[in-house]
Design an enzyme around this catalytic site. Structure first.
Site, short mmCIF file in Angstrom:
data_model
loop_
_atom_site.label_atom_id
_atom_site.label_comp_id
_atom_site.label_asym_id
_atom_site.label_seq_id
_atom_site.Cartn_x
_atom_site.Cartn_y
_atom_site.Cartn_z
N HIS A 167 -16.61 17.34 -9.88
CA HIS A 167 -16.38 16.38 -8.79
C HIS A 167 -17.65 16.06 -8.02
CE1 HIS A 167 -14.08 13.96 -6.14
NE2 HIS A 167 -12.93 14.58 -6.27
N SER A 279 2.59 1.76 4.36
CA SER A 279 2.25 1.49 2.96
C SER A 279 3.00 2.43 2.02
CB SER A 279 0.74 1.68 2.74
OG SER A 279 0.42 3.05 2.93
N THR A 280 2.96 2.08 0.76
CA THR A 280 3.57 2.92 -0.27
C THR A 280 2.99 4.34 -0.20
OG1 THR A 280 3.86 1.01 -1.66
CG2 THR A 280 3.80 3.12 -2.80
N ASP A 400 -4.69 3.49 -22.86
CA ASP A 400 -4.13 3.34 -24.21
C ASP A 400 -5.28 3.31 -25.24
OD1 ASP A 400 -2.99 2.49 -26.55
OD2 ASP A 400 -2.13 0.64 -25.75
#
Ligand SMILES: CC(C)(COP(=O)(O)OP(=O)(O)OC[C@H]1O[C@@H](n2cnc3c(N)ncnc32)[C@H](O)[C@@H]1OP(=O)(O)O)[C@@H](O)C(=O)NCCC(=O)NCCSC(=O)CC(=O)O
Length: 462
Positions: A167, A279-280, A400
């Site tokens: 990180h 918010s979400t 993907d």
């Protein structure tokens, strides 16, 4: 394979950037900014991407593995620092990220007959079961690799890509960008170009530090390591031996319903209009956090929540969204634990989170100087300090490689930090996945509170 051995290593190799690309313009050395230094002592992040496929072992080995390796090597052309190390040179006041010719990313290829569906499911599993599918960053006091990889093949079930990433070198946004880049190149059979949204920008001069946050972070972090201040070792964080990982979902409809209720609760108690945006993120975190507070039946006066904020778009002038490195800060809120356990606890938590996010408009780095002491002092207090990792904005379910979306993305490193892990949902319908780590005896209570809260909102709406 022995019954008790869930993985068998088939190969340990190195994947290097394609050699012909290392021209004079290749970025081989990166100084750390204050944003990076903040993470110096934090453990690496570890994720698993599970892909369901019914291919036999031979197809996995002969078709999928070479494609993954080849595309990985091409992707490193764009992300050369990932093949390097974090290192602290004797004549330097701070560590740097350095790539030397011959450096490469360690890749372990393994095979497993473990239960793929159970491992990649949502139900609580022991976190230590998942570590078999992750590589380690083999760190010394003076050198830590930036990234390591493991690909585990599950004959007739699928495969799993696991990484450990340092990180200090880059944040979640950039790790996600790297995974999308790799998948995109693999899907296009090694075609090496990347779109602008996936091309990293390495220019360090765009990060300004007028308040000398670098000095504050160096003093805070290096002093905390006592005499061994130049060591690159991480803080010694361990997961509880019975740590369990589970995944919970909020659909878009669930979130909308809780949001309306939070707004209505505000109107009941205040004369002024809503002072924040529900918010979400605020709704999801408030909901999961209150379930945790209730599960633990906390008796402390205050509970604390630390969440990460992407600064790129919030700085003046803004930093490009594809800037390579860390460009995040933290925000800590304190809430009355007893109030969170009351009937409208989720609304109270959502207000606090929403208002803290609104406060970032006054300057995203306003409280950054005190961030480390503030965080450490809350940890020392001993009350609950929850944190949030990941973000639905990373859209990791779109990773993907050419064989469809992952059936599961798991952030295993939350087993040590105890953080909630947020992700987009697999079906792409605007729902949110929440990864949770709990002790074994807490899992039933949490799952029951999570489900009954949703049932309460469902009944209330009808
Ligand atoms: C601080 C925040 C969490 C607050 O998020 P919020 O959504 O509440 O608030 P906001 O002001 O950003 O956004 C308000 C509204 O605009 C929308 N919005 C704004 N910017 C958006 C974007 N880039 N993509 C999608 N939606 C966006 C939001 O959906 C929301 O609407 P709506 O009402 O629909 O919701 C966020 O701004 C942020 O910085 N997120 C990134 C955090 C991050 O990088 N975490 C990873 C750390 S690294 C890590 O943990 C390691 C790792 O992952 O590997």
């Amino acid at each position: 394979m022995a019954q008790s051995d869930p993985v068998k290593a088939l190969e340990v190799c190195k994947v290097a950037p394609m050699p012909h690309t290392l021209n004079s313009t290749a970025q081989t050395s990166l100084p750390l900014t204050f944003f990076d230094l903040f993470w110096l002592r934090f453990l690496s992040t570890q994720r698993l991407f599970f892909y369901k496929l019914s291919y036999p072992k031979t197809t996995l080995i002969d078709t999928i593995l070479p494609k993954l390796k080849h595309s990985r090597s091409i992707t490193l052309q764009h992300y050369i620092p990932l093949a390097g190390n974090l290192t602290w040179l004797l004549d330097s006041g701070k560590p740097i990220v350095q790539y030397n010719e011959g450096d490469a990313v360690s890749l372990t290829v393994a095979e497993s007959e473990a239960n793929f569906c159970q491992l990649s499911g949502n139900s609580f599993r022991e976190a230590k079961e998942l570590h078999h599918f992750l590589p380690c960053l083999l760190a010394s006091q003076t050198r830590v690799p930036v990234m390591a990889l493991q690909i585990t093949l599950f004959p007739h079930a699928g495969f799993c890509v696991g990484y450990a990433a340092n990180h200090t070198v880059f944040d979640g946004k950039l790790i996600a960008m790297f995974m999308h880049s790799w998948a995109s190149i693999c899907k296009r059979d090694g075609e090496s170009t990347l779109s602008r949204e996936l091309t990293p920008i390495y220019d360090r001069t765009i990060v300004k530090d007028p308040s000398d946050l670098e000095k504050a972070y160096r003093n805070g972090l290096l002093a905390d390591n006592g005499a061994n201040e130049r060591s690159l070792e991480f803080w010694d964080m361990k997961a509880p031996p019975d740590a369990m990982l589970g995944t919970f979902q909020l659909t878009k409809a669930n979130i909308e319903s809780i949001k309306k209720w939070v707004e209505a609760k505000w109107q009941e108690k205040h004369t002024e209009k809503l002072t924040f945006h529900p918010s979400t993120f605020a709704i999801t975190i408030a909901y999961a956090w209150v379930c945790l507070i209730k599960t633990r039946k906390l008796t402390t006066e205050k509970v604390h929540l630390a969440f990460i904020v992407d600064c790129r778009a919030r700085l003046e002038p803004p930093i490009p969204s594809t800037y390579f490195g860390n460009c995040v800060t933290g925000c800590i809120i304190d809430v009355d634990a007893n109030k969170c356990m009351e009937e409208d606890g989720v609304a109270i938590a959502a207000w606090a989170i929403g208002e803290a996010i609104g406060g970032l408009d006054d300057g995203v780095l306003k409280g950054a100087k005190e961030l480390i002491p503030n965080y450490l002092s809350r940890l020392k207090e001993g009350g609950l300090v929850s944190s949030i990792a990941g973000s639905p904005r990373f859209e990791l379910y779109k990773t993907d490689f050419g064989w469809g979306r992952p059936s599961k993305v798991e952030m295993v490193s939350i087993d040590k930090s105890g953080a909630f892990y947020l992700s987009d949902s697999r079906d792409g319908n605007g729902g949110i996945e929440i990864g949770v780590v709990l002790k074994k005896h807490e899992t039933e209570a949490f799952a029951s509170l999570f489900a009954s809260g949703l049932e309460y909102h469902r009944v209330r709406e009808n």
